[in-house]
Scaffold this motif. Structure first.
Motif, mmCIF file in Angstrom:
data_model
loop_
_atom_site.group_PDB
_atom_site.id
_atom_site.type_symbol
_atom_site.label_atom_id
_atom_site.label_comp_id
_atom_site.label_asym_id
_atom_site.label_seq_id
_atom_site.Cartn_x
_atom_site.Cartn_y
_atom_site.Cartn_z
ATOM 1 N N TYR A 9 0.820 -1.201 0.000
ATOM 2 C CA TYR A 9 0.000 0.000 0.000
ATOM 3 C C TYR A 9 0.858 1.256 0.000
ATOM 4 O O TYR A 9 0.490 2.267 -0.595
ATOM 5 C CB TYR A 9 -0.967 -0.019 1.189
ATOM 6 C CG TYR A 9 -1.854 -1.237 1.186
ATOM 7 C CD1 TYR A 9 -2.497 -1.641 0.024
ATOM 8 C CD2 TYR A 9 -2.042 -2.000 2.331
ATOM 9 C CE1 TYR A 9 -3.303 -2.754 -0.004
ATOM 10 C CE2 TYR A 9 -2.851 -3.121 2.316
ATOM 11 C CZ TYR A 9 -3.478 -3.496 1.144
ATOM 12 O OH TYR A 9 -4.274 -4.605 1.121
ATOM 13 N N TRP A 10 2.008 1.174 0.655
ATOM 14 C CA TRP A 10 2.913 2.330 0.603
ATOM 15 C C TRP A 10 3.329 2.591 -0.835
ATOM 16 O O TRP A 10 3.348 3.727 -1.297
ATOM 17 C CB TRP A 10 4.172 2.094 1.448
ATOM 18 C CG TRP A 10 3.897 1.875 2.901
ATOM 19 C CD1 TRP A 10 3.878 0.692 3.562
ATOM 20 C CD2 TRP A 10 3.597 2.873 3.871
ATOM 21 N NE1 TRP A 10 3.575 0.878 4.877
ATOM 22 C CE2 TRP A 10 3.404 2.208 5.095
ATOM 23 C CE3 TRP A 10 3.480 4.257 3.818
ATOM 24 C CZ2 TRP A 10 3.097 2.890 6.257
ATOM 25 C CZ3 TRP A 10 3.172 4.930 4.988
ATOM 26 C CH2 TRP A 10 2.976 4.247 6.184
ATOM 27 N N VAL A 11 3.655 1.511 -1.522
ATOM 28 C CA VAL A 11 4.071 1.681 -2.916
ATOM 29 C C VAL A 11 2.932 2.274 -3.736
ATOM 30 O O VAL A 11 3.153 3.132 -4.592
ATOM 31 C CB VAL A 11 4.534 0.332 -3.498
ATOM 32 C CG1 VAL A 11 4.798 0.458 -4.979
ATOM 33 C CG2 VAL A 11 5.775 -0.128 -2.787
ATOM 34 N N VAL A 12 1.706 1.833 -3.441
ATOM 35 C CA VAL A 12 0.553 2.403 -4.153
ATOM 36 C C VAL A 12 0.532 3.913 -3.999
ATOM 37 O O VAL A 12 0.380 4.653 -4.968
ATOM 38 C CB VAL A 12 -0.760 1.799 -3.615
ATOM 39 C CG1 VAL A 12 -1.955 2.565 -4.141
ATOM 40 C CG2 VAL A 12 -0.865 0.344 -3.990
ATOM 41 N N VAL A 13 0.743 4.372 -2.754
ATOM 42 C CA VAL A 13 0.709 5.817 -2.508
ATOM 43 C C VAL A 13 1.787 6.516 -3.322
ATOM 44 O O VAL A 13 1.538 7.524 -3.998
ATOM 45 C CB VAL A 13 0.889 6.102 -1.004
ATOM 46 C CG1 VAL A 13 0.940 7.588 -0.766
ATOM 47 C CG2 VAL A 13 -0.221 5.473 -0.212
ATOM 48 N N VAL A 43 -3.721 2.152 -8.832
ATOM 49 C CA VAL A 43 -5.003 1.678 -8.304
ATOM 50 C C VAL A 43 -5.151 0.176 -8.546
ATOM 51 O O VAL A 43 -5.671 -0.558 -7.699
ATOM 52 C CB VAL A 43 -6.171 2.447 -8.950
ATOM 53 C CG1 VAL A 43 -7.475 2.029 -8.334
ATOM 54 C CG2 VAL A 43 -5.969 3.912 -8.796
ATOM 55 N N PHE A 44 -4.654 -0.277 -9.706
ATOM 56 C CA PHE A 44 -4.723 -1.719 -9.964
ATOM 57 C C PHE A 44 -3.953 -2.466 -8.881
ATOM 58 O O PHE A 44 -4.395 -3.511 -8.387
ATOM 59 C CB PHE A 44 -4.106 -2.077 -11.322
ATOM 60 C CG PHE A 44 -4.696 -1.350 -12.499
ATOM 61 C CD1 PHE A 44 -5.915 -0.714 -12.403
ATOM 62 C CD2 PHE A 44 -4.024 -1.310 -13.709
ATOM 63 C CE1 PHE A 44 -6.452 -0.041 -13.485
ATOM 64 C CE2 PHE A 44 -4.557 -0.642 -14.791
ATOM 65 C CZ PHE A 44 -5.765 -0.004 -14.676
ATOM 66 N N ILE A 45 -2.790 -1.925 -8.514
ATOM 67 C CA ILE A 45 -1.977 -2.601 -7.500
ATOM 68 C C ILE A 45 -2.721 -2.640 -6.169
ATOM 69 O O ILE A 45 -2.691 -3.642 -5.459
ATOM 70 C CB ILE A 45 -0.609 -1.896 -7.374
ATOM 71 C CG1 ILE A 45 0.161 -2.077 -8.674
ATOM 72 C CG2 ILE A 45 0.185 -2.451 -6.210
ATOM 73 C CD1 ILE A 45 1.448 -1.329 -8.725
ATOM 74 N N LEU A 46 -3.416 -1.538 -5.868
ATOM 75 C CA LEU A 46 -4.204 -1.508 -4.629
ATOM 76 C C LEU A 46 -5.223 -2.647 -4.610
ATOM 77 O O LEU A 46 -5.319 -3.409 -3.643
ATOM 78 C CB LEU A 46 -4.918 -0.155 -4.521
ATOM 79 C CG LEU A 46 -5.946 -0.013 -3.400
ATOM 80 C CD1 LEU A 46 -5.240 0.156 -2.078
ATOM 81 C CD2 LEU A 46 -6.877 1.153 -3.645
ATOM 82 N N VAL D 119 -3.800 3.441 7.285
ATOM 83 C CA VAL D 119 -3.616 3.081 8.698
ATOM 84 C C VAL D 119 -4.591 1.996 9.146
ATOM 85 O O VAL D 119 -4.217 1.040 9.803
ATOM 86 C CB VAL D 119 -3.776 4.347 9.570
ATOM 87 C CG1 VAL D 119 -3.697 3.988 11.035
ATOM 88 C CG2 VAL D 119 -2.725 5.360 9.199
ATOM 89 N N ASP D 120 -5.836 2.148 8.716
ATOM 90 C CA ASP D 120 -6.846 1.205 9.202
ATOM 91 C C ASP D 120 -7.124 0.048 8.256
ATOM 92 O O ASP D 120 -8.059 -0.707 8.447
ATOM 93 C CB ASP D 120 -8.162 1.949 9.476
ATOM 94 C CG ASP D 120 -8.150 2.586 10.855
ATOM 95 O OD1 ASP D 120 -7.243 2.230 11.629
ATOM 96 O OD2 ASP D 120 -9.022 3.419 11.136
ATOM 97 N N MET D 121 -6.316 -0.062 7.214
ATOM 98 C CA MET D 121 -6.591 -1.147 6.273
ATOM 99 C C MET D 121 -6.263 -2.486 6.912
ATOM 100 O O MET D 121 -5.352 -2.585 7.727
ATOM 101 C CB MET D 121 -5.738 -0.975 5.016
ATOM 102 C CG MET D 121 -6.304 0.021 4.055
ATOM 103 S SD MET D 121 -5.326 0.053 2.569
ATOM 104 C CE MET D 121 -6.102 1.404 1.707
#
Lengths: 118, 107, 495, 340
Positions: A9-13, A43-46, D119-121
């Motif tokens: 998710y960090w990478v997504v950001v 978004v696909f990665i997310l 954070v909440d995921m």
């Protein structure tokens, strides 16, 4: 470790920010579309990341396997990828026409020419 | 028997990885387009080829997997040199000249 | 067949589009498209009657029950919006033949009608669906065809406008996609009804907050709320006139519908209005938007662009009603949604007539046009009066409900701003009237002497819309009843 | 067997996760490279690499169908389209930047918002995340009984959420219409010219060898999608890729004499119609739209027929629209070259 677990998710950001930055600040129209594609890919990665189950396999039913990753995000993203390329094709076609009409594909030049013709 | 196959595939994998790696180093370190192309395409073809061979050895009795890997191998051996050739030809057409020692002295 | 109406509504234009590709001649394509729009209008009216009669209609696509499959869920709100969309699309397409023949190249006309059908079907699909991801898919159908339609404008600036819209629209749609992804992540479902049931459990999480924000920003980009409206004026001004009329009357309205749907039906009143500062933010943005954009509109010298800016201001009114957060406020929003579609439909169709005769709508070309094209310009005046909100026009009805909602909530400063907005509307409408009736044809365009009234095929639909502006300004039963019903359902569903 | 698999764990991380970290790291690097590369040709190639890396990442995440699509669509078609555009618009980018401050502000806003949301995921990979608890188990455990296909993604794509896929096919069709409206239908009469690559003997020979297997592979992907990764989208794109390759090597005119513009337009409409008609047939049989059980006496057979037809429709539309788009771009390139 807790932070590393959300690594995807960090990478997504990061990717989303990079993509959006290219779209907003680069003047070249093709480059903007590249940025848009980076943005969409994030978004696909997310989606795909949220579908992953630890120790799961691809959602193709087979004997002797009980844990599968979630197939629904896969379906959604399959759709989104095709939508993305459709948008890209249309955008590129527009760029080609803009080049023919304005003689440039730089945002600054185009805006200047519009101002002059007004 | 098993151990022999394993050892052979390890050797292939390590060799393949080494070639891929050296290819990418060459891509950065070589002086001009053609030598770089040489590094990238030649070592890459063999590098990925060797890794695929190792995978074939590992596939064992799963014939479907073996066949698929062999197909990939065949395609890589066809496409990779072809694209290298196309690139080199395009470069020549675009006016790229190989860097020779004469050119070095001249510059 | 009656129980298949929800799906027929959408697939009729959707399948008509590829069929249209087989037609060679533009006239045939136009006739086919018109017939199709009319049939869709009939279906949507029947659907609305059904909904009023028997309540919510649920239709499971593929025969799979809701959270597993996709469902269409028709309630009074989307039945109403679908009648609006198909009605306006039908009126606009009626006028399209000659205007399109003039403004779009001969080899592109069939493609124009296909894109029109696709856009129309996409908009209906967004309205009908009860599945959050399906919204995204149909949003993209309508957006891609809208980019195409805009780019078909004869001015080269149409291309640039379409490109800008493509970038902004895709960012908006992707934001919506992120939001949907996050709520899916927290609930495991994509069905709106199911989401509404499962979201409260996760309502306190930061992820849902983020999802909410992304969806709101995404839809606000699509509906061109100030300050995210930058794509709209150019897109309306340089696209073919028929497209301006179509987009102004339907596309932004459907985006507003998406906003209402997500805020009220998916996230629920409790969450959206009580836990989020949404009300305040939308209130401030819409008020600033109304004033600022109206002022910008006054300085325009192109009639289409002026109306485009006025559209942004009018969207401000719609959002203002919505941000009050009461049944009456939402009702005002819905009424204005409908009425604004009528006004802008009439105005842009009238302009299509002007452009058909003159070839442009710069003020310098319009001098004295009121004498040459009395009927067309009379329609513009009717639409303009309605924009201002003069009694006996629909604009008055909208403002009446809006102001009473604001007073009910005790938001007096907002009432003042609405009045100020109307005043500004008087100024920009007066500008048009001044040029059209008090300018002399000699100052303007050289060929002004030969200018005739717009062709009947454009004039009749224009006046149909202009007349409905007056009709719905006098007889408010339809709009207010449906608006009331829909807003009550939305609030009822939330509490 | 080698001891490298998903069971191997290094310091608490399994190897999949390590590959994941590396791939995503590469992705970020590539994205940054795209931003900072001034030459657009290089950026376009980098976007191809970017897509391929994404595809690799999708494989690690078990999303094989998506990976397949991304590799063929993102790395294949999108890159080709970008290159043909660049051919027309030039390779150099103006280094001037606009709205840097506003852009950074917007970007940071979005970034902060997303970080806040993360954070909440639910923890990545957790099998008890809400996503895996509600609808997904139905697909995983019931699809065999209800639809009877091993590939769950195909079941969901073509049947459970078949309507989305219909919409998606229409999106592709819309893009085709859009490109046709923008670039096509110009009365450009191709002059008889030598094919662009007539002097490239090696390329010609190799592509002649390659094209038949590509077609064969496309058909395999099309009809094997029920059992393995693949389906209409991927097959359509691969099919289109073969024809694009052919027209790049042997000239657009040669390719057009085989596949004419009217034919390809007809086919792109036909695919959408085929999909829609399957739905209409179920309507006429008294079932809901796209309910494939209506297609045969046995619902399972009906599902099979339905999915087969629907995937065929998707494949035809995707293939023909991709070819259509490429032809229109390429004929622009030819036109400009003739003018010069």
């Amino acid at each position: 470790m807790a932070y590393l677990a959300q690594y995807n998710y960090w990478v997504v950001v990061v990717l989303m920010m990079i993509g959006l930055y290219v779209v907003v600040s680069h003047g070249n129209l093709v480059k903007k579309l590249m940025g848009l594609s980076i943005f969409q890919t994030s978004v696909f990665i997310l989606y795909i990341s949220m579908g992953k189950v630890d120790g799961g396999t691809a959602p193709i039913l087979e004997e002797g396997i009980s844990v599968y990753s979630n197939p629904l995000p896969h379906v959604l993203i399959l759709t989104a990828i095709v939508v993305g390329v459709a948008t890209m094709a249309l955008g590129l076609a527009l760029v080609v026409r803009i080049k023919e009409a304005y003689g440039s594909i730089e945002e600054g030049d185009i805006q200047e020419k519009d101002k002059q013709s007004c | 028997m098993m151990i022999v196959v394993d050892v052979v595939s390890w050797v292939f994998i390590v060799l393949g990885t080494f070639l891929c790696f050296s290819g990418s180093v060459g891509l950065f370190r070589f002086p001009d387009f053609f030598t770089r192309l040489h590094a990238a395409s030649v070592t890459d073809t063999l590098g990925s080829g060797l890794i695929l061979v190792a995978l074939v050895l590992q596939a064992g009795s799963e014939w479907l997997v073996t066949m698929k890997l062999l197909f990939i191998l065949a395609f890589i051996f066809l496409t990779s040199p072809t694209s290298g050739h196309a690139l080199a030809k395009a470069a020549i057409h675009a006016g790229q000249k190989p860097k020779t020692s004469d050119a070095n002295e001249a510059s | 067949m009656l129980n298949h109406l929800p799906i027929l509504q959408v697939i009729l234009p959707l399948l008509a589009a590829p069929t249209c590709l087989l037609l060679k001649e533009a006239r045939l394509a136009w006739a086919f498209t018109t017939a199709c729009c009319m049939a869709t209008l009939a279906i949507s009216v029947m659907l609305l009657l059904q909904v009023i009669d028997s309540g919510v209609i649920v239709y499971s696509l593929g025969g799979w029950q809701a959270p597993i499959g996709i469902e269409y869920r028709i309630d009074s709100l989307n039945a109403f919006v679908m009648v609006l969309v198909s009605g306006l699309s039908s009126a606009v397409i009626l006028a399209a033949r000659e205007s399109v023949a003039k403004e779009v190249g001969a080899d592109k006309q069939v493609l124009f009608y296909i894109a029109y059908l696709l856009c129309f079907a996409g908009l209906l699909g967004i309205c009908a669906t009860g599945d959050a991801f399906n919204v995204f898919v149909f949003l993209e159908i309508s957006s891609l065809s809208a980019y195409t339609l805009i780019a078909l404008g004869s001015d080269r600036r149409a291309l640039w406008a379409a490109y800008q819209y493509l970038i902004m629209g895709t960012i908006g749609a992707t934001f919506i996609l992120i939001g949907i992804g996050m709520i899916y992540m927290m609930t495991g479902t994509l069905n709106m009804h199911d989401l509404a049931e499962r979201l409260p459990e996760a309502a306190h999480t930061k992820t849902v907050f983020t999802a909410f924000t992304f969806i709101i920003i995404g839809t606000c980009l699509k509906l061109a709320l100030f300050p995210l409206h930058l794509w709209l004026p150019n897109a309306y001004a340089y696209s073919p006139s028929i497209v301006s009329a179509f987009m102004a009357a339907t596309a932004t309205k459907v985006a507003v519908y998406v906003l209402i749907r997500f805020v009220f039906s998916v996230f629920g009143v409790d969450f959206s209005i009580d836990h989020m500062p949404l009300q305040q933010i939308l209130l401030v943005l819409s008020l600033i938007g109304i004033v600022w954009v109206s002022i910008v509109a006054i300085y325009q010298t192109n009639l289409k662009k002026l109306l485009a800016y006025s559209s942004v201001a009018q969207i401000g009114y719609i959002i203002l009603g919505f941000s009050v957060g009461t049944v009456l406020g939402l009702q005002a929003s819905l009424i204005h949604l409908f009425n604004h579609a009528l006004m802008k439909g009439a105005l842009f169709l009238a302009i299509a007539g002007v452009v058909y005769r003159i070839g442009g709508c710069e003020f310098s070309q319009l001098s004295g046009i009121g004498k040459k094209m009395p009927w067309t310009m009379a329609a513009v005046v009717v639409g303009g009066l309605s924009l201002i909100g003069v009694p006996l026009t629909t604009g008055f009805v909208s403002k009446w409900y809006l102001v009473s909602a604001l007073i009910e909530a005790g938001w007096w400063p907002a009432v003042a701003v609405v009045m100020l907005g109307s005043l500004l509307a008087v100024i920009y409408v007066w500008k048009v009237v001044e040029v059209a009736y008090f300018g002399s044809p000699e100052d303007g365009y050289e060929g002004a002497y030969e200018v005739k009234e717009a062709p009947l095929s454009i004039l009749i639909p224009t006046w149909m819309l202009a007349a409905s502006n007056i009709y719905f300004g006098i007889d408010t039963r339809f709009t207010s009843t449906i608006g009331h019903l829909a807003s009550q359902t939305l609030f009822g569903a939330g509490s | 067997m080698l001891n490298v698999g998903s069971h191997c764990a290094i310091g608490g991380l399994n190897i999949d996760f390590l590959i994941n970290i590396v791939l995503l790291g590469f992705l970020v690097c590539t994205a940054l490279a795209i931003v900072f590369t001034k030459n657009l040709l290089a950026s376009a190639m980098l976007t191809g690499i970017y897509s391929l890396l994404t595809a690799g990442f999708f494989v690690v995440m078990d999303a094989v169908d998506v990976a397949f699509t991304e590799a063929s669509v993102g790395a294949g078609i999108a890159t080709i389209l970008m290159l043909s555009t660049l051919k027309l618009t030039g390779f150099d980018e103006d280094p001037a930047r606009h709205n840097v401050k506003a852009g950074l502000l917007a970007v940071c806003g979005v970034g902060v918002l997303l970080l806040y949301g993360i954070v909440d995921m639910p923890v990545f990979g957790s099998p008890t995340a809400p996503v895996h608890m509600h609808v997904a188990p139905h697909y995983i455990y019931q699809s065999m009984a209800e639809i009877g296909m091993p590939n769950i993604v195909t079941s969901v794509l073509a049947s459970y959420r078949g309507y989305d896929t219909f919409g998606e096919t229409v999106v592709v069709f819309t893009a085709g219409i859009g490109v046709l409206a923008l670039l096509g239908a110009s009365n450009h009469v191709p002059q008889s010219r030598v094919a662009p690559m007539s002097q490239h003997i090696i390329l010609r020979v190799v592509s002649k060898v390659l094209i038949p297997p590509i077609f064969l592979f496309a058909l395999y992907v099309q009809f094997h999608g029920d059992y393995g990764p693949g389906g209409g989208f991927q097959a359509g794109v691969i099919f289109a890729a073969a024809i694009i390759l052919y027209s790049m090597i042997f000239g657009l005119d040669t390719a057009r004499s085989v596949i004419s513009q009217p034919l390809i337009r007809l086919l792109s409409a036909f695919g959408v119609m085929l999909y829609g008609c399957v739905g209409i047939v179920s309507l006429l049989n008294g079932h809901n739209f796209l309910d494939y059980s209506a297609l045969a006496h046995d619902p399972l057979h009906g599902q099979h027929y339905g999915i087969l037809l629907v995937e065929l429709g998707v494949g035809i539309t995707v293939a023909s629209v991709m070819i259509l788009i490429f032809f229109n771009f390429a004929s622009r390139v030819d036109m400009v070259q003739e003018e010069q």
